[in-house]
Design an enzyme around this catalytic site. Structure first.
Site, mmCIF file in Angstrom:
data_model
loop_
_atom_site.group_PDB
_atom_site.id
_atom_site.type_symbol
_atom_site.label_atom_id
_atom_site.label_comp_id
_atom_site.label_asym_id
_atom_site.label_seq_id
_atom_site.Cartn_x
_atom_site.Cartn_y
_atom_site.Cartn_z
ATOM 1 N N ASP A 64 4.494 -33.451 11.331
ATOM 2 C CA ASP A 64 5.057 -32.743 10.331
ATOM 3 C C ASP A 64 3.853 -32.630 9.236
ATOM 4 O O ASP A 64 3.313 -33.790 9.105
ATOM 5 C CB ASP A 64 6.273 -33.367 9.582
ATOM 6 N N ASP A 70 5.595 -36.856 -0.067
ATOM 7 C CA ASP A 70 5.819 -37.698 1.060
ATOM 8 C C ASP A 70 4.753 -38.902 0.710
ATOM 9 O O ASP A 70 5.198 -40.025 0.958
ATOM 10 C CB ASP A 70 5.374 -37.003 2.382
ATOM 11 N N GLU A 93 8.263 -43.104 8.087
ATOM 12 C CA GLU A 93 8.148 -41.813 8.873
ATOM 13 C C GLU A 93 6.498 -41.433 8.521
ATOM 14 O O GLU A 93 5.914 -40.620 9.295
ATOM 15 C CB GLU A 93 8.944 -40.923 8.297
ATOM 16 N N GLU A 94 6.004 -41.938 7.391
ATOM 17 C CA GLU A 94 4.772 -41.410 7.021
ATOM 18 C C GLU A 94 3.793 -42.220 7.209
ATOM 19 O O GLU A 94 2.300 -42.047 7.010
ATOM 20 C CB GLU A 94 4.506 -41.382 5.293
ATOM 21 N N ASP A 114 12.447 -43.297 5.527
ATOM 22 C CA ASP A 114 11.908 -42.227 5.373
ATOM 23 C C ASP A 114 11.757 -42.017 3.887
ATOM 24 O O ASP A 114 12.920 -41.860 3.386
ATOM 25 C CB ASP A 114 12.794 -41.130 6.028
ATOM 26 N N LEU A 116 10.641 -39.848 1.747
ATOM 27 C CA LEU A 116 11.041 -38.554 0.970
ATOM 28 C C LEU A 116 11.617 -37.621 2.251
ATOM 29 O O LEU A 116 11.038 -36.958 2.688
ATOM 30 C CB LEU A 116 10.110 -38.016 0.213
ATOM 31 N N ASP A 117 12.897 -37.671 2.354
ATOM 32 C CA ASP A 117 13.571 -37.161 3.266
ATOM 33 C C ASP A 117 13.765 -35.672 2.970
ATOM 34 O O ASP A 117 14.285 -35.319 1.824
ATOM 35 C CB ASP A 117 14.970 -37.643 3.740
ATOM 36 N N GLU A 289 15.838 -42.399 10.233
ATOM 37 C CA GLU A 289 16.878 -41.599 9.829
ATOM 38 C C GLU A 289 18.194 -41.851 10.391
ATOM 39 O O GLU A 289 18.939 -41.956 9.647
ATOM 40 C CB GLU A 289 16.352 -40.059 9.986
#
Ligand code: AHM
Ligand code: MG
Length: 345
Positions: A64, A70, A93-94, A114, A116-117, A289
């Site tokens: 992504d 993020d 996630e990052e 996560d 900043l979803d 998530e």
């Protein structure tokens, strides 16, 4: 006497007879997550003013495009947990790999997040969220001496364990902090003037059934035909046996899982993100998530499934693995599973 306001700290203190851990190290981690998300709430609301909208110029581990927010959110969360000696590692996630924090020999917890979803919403002032889960850290030992946790130990903690706590924060028209330690789900709204999360949603229960579904229906043509039938059963204007007199379901979809999940938790219904020909295993990520949100929803009486397996029983092989997600009211999620297995339809 003024109306009693229950801050997160007061709530933890009030719970101490039943849940001693909330006034101990677990409570300290959750409090630090809440602190970080207060900062994030502010940063999200003033991102355009501070020049923090738009892409950061890189991609994350799952390909992504990373937004500036993020990256910044990830840094704020890690900063809030560093130096405490309570969180040994962060899986985000990052970040491509698990991040091991400094000076944490014997630290009891691993955080998954996560940060900043729904970050594609950041540039249009849409809702976004933070998802988090806490696992017991598998402390490596050598001849009776506890050693510093390594990446494999942190992954083993996630693969072999269940969350001990999980929650999310929704940055919407208000900022809402929702958490569970496996016994009740509680929600707090940020009072911006006070700078405190105040208890507004004690003991959240997900209704057994709802009236709303959430999905990116633009991809429907590409879904399993059994899932298409399930949606027809929900939305067909004509009554059918699956709705027992209830009107057709309405669609709400925000593009931010946390926002759709929060509404589903409070009002019932179902959120689904299935696999399709482009995303063979769905889009959402199992570890940071699906699993934390499943822990929240199950503890509120709802249900969370990959379509055939309970989310919390889905085996974890890799940090960034994806999974289809069907989550919300027990009734709709169970019916969806029946359609997918061919039992209904
Ligand atoms: P993100 O974590 O990179 O923001 O991606 C996850 C988001 C979810 O919040 C949301 O439900 C979904 O992606 C939306 O995807 P789509 O635009 O394909 O409907
Ligand atoms: Mg996300």
């Amino acid at each position: 006497m003024p109306h009693r306001s229950v801050s997160l700290n007061r709530h933890f203190f009030e719970q101490r007879m039943v849940h001693r851990e909330l006034v101990g190290q677990l409570g300290a981690v959750i409090t630090q997550i809440a602190f970080a998300t207060k900062r994030l709430s502010l940063e999200v609301s003033r991102a355009a003013l501070a020049g923090r909208t738009g892409a950061a110029g890189a991609s994350n581990a799952t390909g992504d495009v990373q937004k500036k927010l993020d990256v910044y959110s990830n840094e704020i969360l890690i900063d809030a947990l560093s130096g405490l000696g309570i969180v040994a590692a962060v899986a985000s996630e990052e970040l491509d790999h698990v991040h091991i924090l400094d000076n944490t020999v014997g630290a009891p917890y691993v955080l998954v997040t996560d940060p900043l979803d729904g970050s594609s919403n950041t540039d249009n002032s849409g809702s976004v969220g933070t998802i988090w889960g806490i696992y017991d850290a598998a402390a490596p030992e050598s001849r009776g001496v506890i050693k510093k946790i390594e990446t494999e130990d942190a992954m083993a903690s996630i693969k072999n364990g269940m969350p001990v706590a999980a929650g999310y924060v929704l940055y919407g028209s208000g900022t809402i902090f929702v958490y569970t330690i496996g016994d009740g789900v509680h929600g707090f709204t940020l009072d911006r003037e006070l700078g405190e999360f105040l208890l507004t949603h004690p003991n959240i229960r997900c209704p057994e059934k709802g009236k709303i579904y959430a999905a990116n229906v633009s991809r429907q043509h590409d879904w399993d035909p059994r899932l298409q039938k399930f949606l027809q059963a929900l939305t067909d204007p004509k009554p059918n046996k699956y709705r027992s007199g209830q009107k057709a379901y309405s669609l709400r979809y925000s593009g931010a899982l946390v926002a759709d999940l929060h509404r589903t938790l409070l009002e019932g219904g179902i959120f689904l993100y299935p696999s399709d020909s482009e995303s063979k295993n769905g889009k959402l990520r199992q570890v940071y998530e699906c699993a934390p949100l499943a822990f929240v929803v199950e503890n509120a009486g709802g249900r969370a499934s990959s379509g055939s397996v309970r989310v919390l029983d889905t085996p974890v092989h890799t940090l960034h693995q994806r999974s289809p997600l069907f989550i919300g009211s027990a009734s709709e999620v169970a019916l969806c599973e029946q359609f997918l297995s061919g039992e209904a339809g």
